[in-house]
Design a protein around this motif. Structure first.
Motif, PDB file in Angstrom:
ATOM      1  N   VAL A 387     -42.823 -39.559  40.519  1.00 23.30           N
ATOM      2  CA  VAL A 387     -43.181 -38.156  40.328  1.00 23.30           C
ATOM      3  C   VAL A 387     -44.699 -38.005  40.232  1.00 23.30           C
ATOM      4  CG1 VAL A 387     -43.018 -36.200  38.732  1.00 23.30           C
ATOM      5  CG2 VAL A 387     -40.994 -37.588  39.223  1.00 23.30           C
ATOM      6  N   ALA A 388     -45.355 -38.903  39.519  1.00 23.08           N
ATOM      7  CA  ALA A 388     -46.808 -38.842  39.361  1.00 23.08           C
ATOM      8  C   ALA A 388     -47.519 -38.964  40.705  1.00 23.08           C
ATOM      9  CB  ALA A 388     -47.275 -39.948  38.414  1.00 23.08           C
ATOM     10  N   THR A 389     -47.016 -39.818  41.577  1.00 18.66           N
ATOM     11  CA  THR A 389     -47.632 -40.005  42.896  1.00 18.66           C
ATOM     12  C   THR A 389     -47.551 -38.737  43.732  1.00 18.66           C
ATOM     13  OG1 THR A 389     -47.158 -42.381  42.926  1.00 18.66           O
ATOM     14  CG2 THR A 389     -47.529 -41.315  45.049  1.00 18.66           C
ATOM     15  N   VAL A 390     -46.384 -38.115  43.768  1.00 21.45           N
ATOM     16  CA  VAL A 390     -46.207 -36.890  44.556  1.00 21.45           C
ATOM     17  C   VAL A 390     -47.080 -35.756  44.009  1.00 21.45           C
ATOM     18  CG1 VAL A 390     -44.573 -35.126  45.316  1.00 21.45           C
ATOM     19  CG2 VAL A 390     -43.879 -37.526  45.266  1.00 21.45           C
ATOM     20  N   LEU A 391     -47.076 -35.578  42.693  1.00 24.73           N
ATOM     21  CA  LEU A 391     -47.877 -34.511  42.092  1.00 24.73           C
ATOM     22  C   LEU A 391     -49.369 -34.740  42.326  1.00 24.73           C
ATOM     23  CD1 LEU A 391     -46.008 -33.907  38.708  1.00 24.73           C
ATOM     24  CD2 LEU A 391     -45.929 -32.516  40.799  1.00 24.73           C
TER      25      LEU A 391
END
Length: 475
Positions: A387-391
């Motif tokens: 999730v952190a990568t996409v955001l």
């Protein structure tokens, strides 16, 4: 040969290289992950990611700076080659010593130290090969670097197969990486010698000082990009465990295989944009808009298909020991779209002298990504990192578009309309795949037909696209 045909020739070579390299990478990734198992693969992934971040200091942005300057003035080629190679060698040796000493003081085990030492030599050969590739890139000749990449991937796949067959262990896998990139560097070095002159070490310290200072914005961008791009693997290892690291990196490798195709645009478009900035600003803006369009047009059906069939793909690729990674794939796959568009935006800003804007964007993204990982990984492990990568990619996109809006190359309404049409085409494909619920092998032809039909009814292909195709066909 006109500019469009030159682009087509370079795209053809880089595309061929990327297809071969990524197909081979697909297989060596499977072999290594299956051979090592989730936990040991997690250790190996940690070393690769850590060394990649540290290895950015071996380049400090000099390759990107060199490509831009030589695209503008090719007469400086030999001076850059003779001076930059010794700079990179000195930086590499300093970082190697500092890395090994630091890991020893931090109490890492002997295997991690040994793997780090070996993989560091892989980055030394790779970063120097990338520099020589940047020289050819500036001369709009991507054939040597494309062939070199194919040689590198062929050697690595062959070496990996041998290691697995004879059960030689993780250390020999690391040695395979070194051998492959040594071959890559040797091939490009030979071609540099043939096309230009035999590289000689020059120690023009005034040139060194200027090159390093001018390269630092690119280097800082690379560093912070590397932080947010690879720190997740390192932080999972620190905050969770090697098992979670192995699951996450298994998915990340698949994403990397597909997302690596954005290098086609990076290799071809960046030197072109640098040249067009001073010669034809209108064509520069057109190349930016069309790059975004074609990235979306190609990527959307691939990403939507992988989203729906991720459990099947994970089981097919890694076996059911990695089954828990399917959710991470469904999340991470969406980062690919933003990665491509952000790459094109980065090329535009760098080519028009806005590299400091890019640097600031990646500093903010790195801080944002590290903070998110720190908050999410302890509770959600590899899912939180996904999730952190996409955001982070979404944040970069917003910041990039804001920076571009402050220039003469602000995206207009026509680009927004194009994006909306392509998104609608993708949504049509997604709805059909959701409701038909057929096997992957049947979904591929059905999805292709549906997507082409969707492009037709949304009028996604316009007169500019037809003009480019006609130009390529010499009509």
């Amino acid at each position: 040969m006109n500019q469009i045909k030159t682009i087509f020739k370079n795209v053809s070579w880089v595309t061929l290289s990327q297809i071969v390299t990524n197909v081979f990478a697909f297989f060596w990734t499977i072999l290594i992950a299956r051979y090592l198992g989730v936990t040991q693969y997690g250790i190996f992934s940690f070393v690769l990611s850590l060394v990649m971040i540290i290895g950015i200091g071996e380049d400090i942005g000099i390759t990107t700076y060199t490509t831009r300057e030589l695209a503008r003035n090719r007469s400086l080629t030999q001076k850059f080659i003779n001076n930059i190679l010794p700079i990179k060698l000195i930086l590499s040796l300093i970082l190697l010593v500092l890395t090994i000493v630091s890991l020893h003081l931090l109490g890492y085990d002997l295997l991690t130290l040994e793997l780090t030492f070996i993989i560091f030599f892989e980055t030394i050969f790779l970063t120097n090969a990338n520099f020589l590739s940047g020289v050819f890139q500036a001369h709009e000749n991507l054939k040597p670097s494309s062939i070199g990449s194919i040689i590198c991937s062929s050697v690595l796949l062959t070496s990996t197969v041998i290691v697995v067959i004879f059960d030689l262990g993780v250390v020999c896998i690391a040695i395979s990486y070194v051998l492959a990139n040594l071959c890559f560097f040797a091939y490009l070095f030979k071609n540099i010698w043939n096309v230009f002159e035999f590289p000689k070490f020059d120690f023009d310290f005034n040139f060194w000082r200027k090159a390093i200072l001018k390269s630092l914005p690119f280097g800082l961008t690379m560093f912070f990009y590397g932080i947010y791009f690879s720190i997740d693997v390192v932080m999972i290892s620190w905050l969770a465990n090697d098992y979670a690291t192995g699951l996450y990196n298994a998915v990340y490798k698949i994403i990397s295989v597909f997302s690596a195709f954005y290098l086609v645009y990076q290799y071809v478009i960046y030197p072109l944009m640098s040249k067009l900035y001073s010669k034809d600003p209108n064509l520069l803006k057109l190349s930016f808009n069309q790059s975004i369009k074609y990235s979306l047009l190609i990527l959307l059906p691939i990403i939507i298909g992988m989203y729906f069939y991720s459990p099947y793909l994970i089981d097919l690729i890694y076996t059911n020991q990695y089954a828990l990674a399917s959710l991470a794939m469904q999340i991470l796959i969406w980062a690919v779209i933003f990665l491509f568009i952000n790459g094109v935006a980065t090329s535009l800003l760098n080519s028009i002298g806005k590299e400091f804007s890019v640097t600031k964007i990646y500093i903010m993204a790195a801080i944002f990504n590290v903070a998110l990982n720190y908050l999410l990984i302890p509770k959600y492990t590899y899912i939180g990192a996904s999730v952190a990568t996409v955001l982070s990619e979404i944040l970069i996109l917003g910041l990039m578009m804001y920076a571009i809006s402050k220039t003469d190359y602000k995206p207009d309404v026509s680009l927004l309309k194009t994006v909306i049409k392509l998104v609608i085409s993708g949504m049509i494909l997604g709805i059909v795949l959701y409701y038909i619920n057929v096997s992957l092998w049947l979904a591929i032809p059905i999805g292709l037909v549906v997507y082409v039909f969707a492009l037709f009814i949304t009028h996604s292909i316009d007169d500019t696209d037809k003009l480019i195709v006609n130009e390529l066909l010499n009509r």
